[in-house]
Design an enzyme around this catalytic site. Structure first.
Site, mmCIF file in Angstrom:
data_model
loop_
_atom_site.group_PDB
_atom_site.id
_atom_site.type_symbol
_atom_site.label_atom_id
_atom_site.label_comp_id
_atom_site.label_asym_id
_atom_site.label_seq_id
_atom_site.Cartn_x
_atom_site.Cartn_y
_atom_site.Cartn_z
ATOM 1 N N HIS A 18 -18.605 -22.307 -60.742
ATOM 2 C CA HIS A 18 -18.615 -20.858 -60.486
ATOM 3 C C HIS A 18 -20.018 -20.385 -60.095
ATOM 4 O O HIS A 18 -20.191 -19.579 -59.179
ATOM 5 C CB HIS A 18 -18.225 -20.085 -61.756
ATOM 6 C CG HIS A 18 -16.825 -20.249 -62.214
ATOM 7 N ND1 HIS A 18 -16.504 -20.547 -63.517
ATOM 8 C CD2 HIS A 18 -15.641 -20.130 -61.559
ATOM 9 C CE1 HIS A 18 -15.187 -20.599 -63.650
ATOM 10 N NE2 HIS A 18 -14.638 -20.358 -62.474
ATOM 11 N N LYS A 42 -3.307 -13.441 -71.577
ATOM 12 C CA LYS A 42 -3.964 -14.704 -71.931
ATOM 13 C C LYS A 42 -4.771 -14.524 -73.213
ATOM 14 O O LYS A 42 -5.248 -13.437 -73.501
ATOM 15 C CB LYS A 42 -4.905 -15.134 -70.802
ATOM 16 C CG LYS A 42 -4.186 -15.778 -69.633
ATOM 17 C CD LYS A 42 -5.201 -16.469 -68.734
ATOM 18 C CE LYS A 42 -4.547 -17.070 -67.511
ATOM 19 N NZ LYS A 42 -5.544 -17.601 -66.573
ATOM 20 N N ARG A 92 -12.464 -26.085 -54.764
ATOM 21 C CA ARG A 92 -12.944 -27.414 -55.130
ATOM 22 C C ARG A 92 -12.175 -28.418 -54.297
ATOM 23 O O ARG A 92 -12.562 -28.717 -53.183
ATOM 24 C CB ARG A 92 -12.747 -27.639 -56.644
ATOM 25 C CG ARG A 92 -13.664 -26.772 -57.512
ATOM 26 C CD ARG A 92 -13.215 -26.744 -58.941
ATOM 27 N NE ARG A 92 -11.836 -26.265 -59.017
ATOM 28 C CZ ARG A 92 -11.175 -26.013 -60.134
ATOM 29 N NH1 ARG A 92 -11.746 -26.241 -61.292
ATOM 30 N NH2 ARG A 92 -9.944 -25.541 -60.118
ATOM 31 N N SER A 130 -13.183 -24.721 -66.137
ATOM 32 C CA SER A 130 -13.426 -24.143 -67.469
ATOM 33 C C SER A 130 -12.582 -24.856 -68.512
ATOM 34 O O SER A 130 -13.062 -25.187 -69.604
ATOM 35 C CB SER A 130 -13.059 -22.651 -67.482
ATOM 36 O OG SER A 130 -13.814 -21.939 -66.551
HETATM 37 O O1 PNS Z 1 -10.430 -17.806 -62.468
HETATM 38 P P1 PNS Z 1 -8.992 -17.673 -62.087
HETATM 39 O O2 PNS Z 1 -8.117 -17.627 -63.323
HETATM 40 O O3 PNS Z 1 -8.559 -18.731 -61.112
HETATM 41 O O4 PNS Z 1 -8.863 -16.247 -61.340
HETATM 42 C C1 PNS Z 1 -7.611 -15.755 -60.922
HETATM 43 C C2 PNS Z 1 -7.731 -14.300 -60.489
HETATM 44 C C3 PNS Z 1 -8.356 -13.462 -61.590
HETATM 45 C C4 PNS Z 1 -8.570 -14.180 -59.251
HETATM 46 C C5 PNS Z 1 -6.283 -13.787 -60.171
HETATM 47 O O5 PNS Z 1 -5.439 -14.087 -61.238
HETATM 48 C C6 PNS Z 1 -6.250 -12.299 -59.898
HETATM 49 O O6 PNS Z 1 -6.684 -11.839 -58.876
HETATM 50 N N1 PNS Z 1 -5.710 -11.536 -60.883
HETATM 51 C C7 PNS Z 1 -5.660 -10.088 -60.828
HETATM 52 C C8 PNS Z 1 -4.224 -9.605 -60.576
HETATM 53 C C9 PNS Z 1 -3.923 -9.609 -59.097
HETATM 54 O O7 PNS Z 1 -4.633 -9.031 -58.296
HETATM 55 N N2 PNS Z 1 -2.811 -10.295 -58.727
HETATM 56 C C10 PNS Z 1 -2.360 -10.354 -57.349
HETATM 57 C C11 PNS Z 1 -3.231 -11.238 -56.489
HETATM 58 S S1 PNS Z 1 -2.687 -12.844 -56.461
#
Ligand code: PNS
Length: 165
Positions: A18, A42, A92, A130
């Site tokens: 990150h 979560k 990645r 993570s």
């Molecule tokens: O670090 P991560 O868990 O891969 O991040 C995922 C994240 C936070 C980018 C994704 O879950 C997100 O954008 N969540 C917010 C809700 C949202 O916008 N959902 C629709 C887009 S897919």
């Protein structure tokens, strides 16, 4: 023209992968806001304030134009609230691609004015996540190559309290 980007994620906790993405994005955009998702569904190891504070320590040297904030709801709404035209995500391996494509296309449908930009993580962090870092630390392995030093220390302290990963 001011180029503003958000870099959303769970960051439970921030890894070197990150941080490598945040570092490169900080050189590409005039303003970068790292958004830490507060997802009530979560149960993270680090609560939202802890994750924000840890990331702030990790990115302190990147400059005043890099901020860190918690958010909830949609990433595109977070982007719009900052006037951001870009979402940054790290890639990645190929295995990341499918889920990232789906998210990027969903976000484009929701907010056509916001583009998702992908940055390949540094080669040496291609394996880092993570969840794996937490698992390795839980079983006593060395995570110093995977996590920024303040994060590795916070993780060791959290696990020493008996917290479950
Ligand atoms: O670090 P991560 O868990 O891969 O991040 C995922 C994240 C936070 C980018 C994704 O879950 C997100 O954008 N969540 C917010 C809700 C949202 O916008 N959902 C629709 C887009 S897919």
């Amino acid at each position: 023209m001011t180029r503003i980007a958000v870099f959303p994620g769970s960051f439970d906790p921030m890894t070197n992968a990150h941080l490598a993405v945040a570092t490169r994005a900080s050189g590409l955009f005039d303003q970068l806001v790292i958004g830490v998702l507060n997802n009530p569904k979560k149960r993270p190891l680090f609560d939202i304030e802890e994750r924000v504070a840890l990331i702030r320590r990790c990115v302190a040297d990147l400059g005043e134009h890099v901020g860190v904030e918690a958010f909830d709801g949609l990433t595109v709404d977070f982007a719009r609230s900052h006037g951001a035209g870009f979402i940054v995500r790290g890639l990645r391996a190929v295995s990341d691609f499918e889920a990232e494509l789906q998210m990027a296309l969903t976000n484009r449908k929701l907010a056509p004015e916001v583009d998702t930009t992908f940055l390949m993580t540094a080669l040496e962090y291609g394996y880092v996540s993570s969840s794996l870092a937490k698992e390795v630390a839980h079983f006593g392995g060395d995570v110093s190559a995977m996590l920024p030093a303040p994060v590795a220390q916070a993780l060791a302290e959290r696990l020493s309290t008996g917290a479950r990963v």
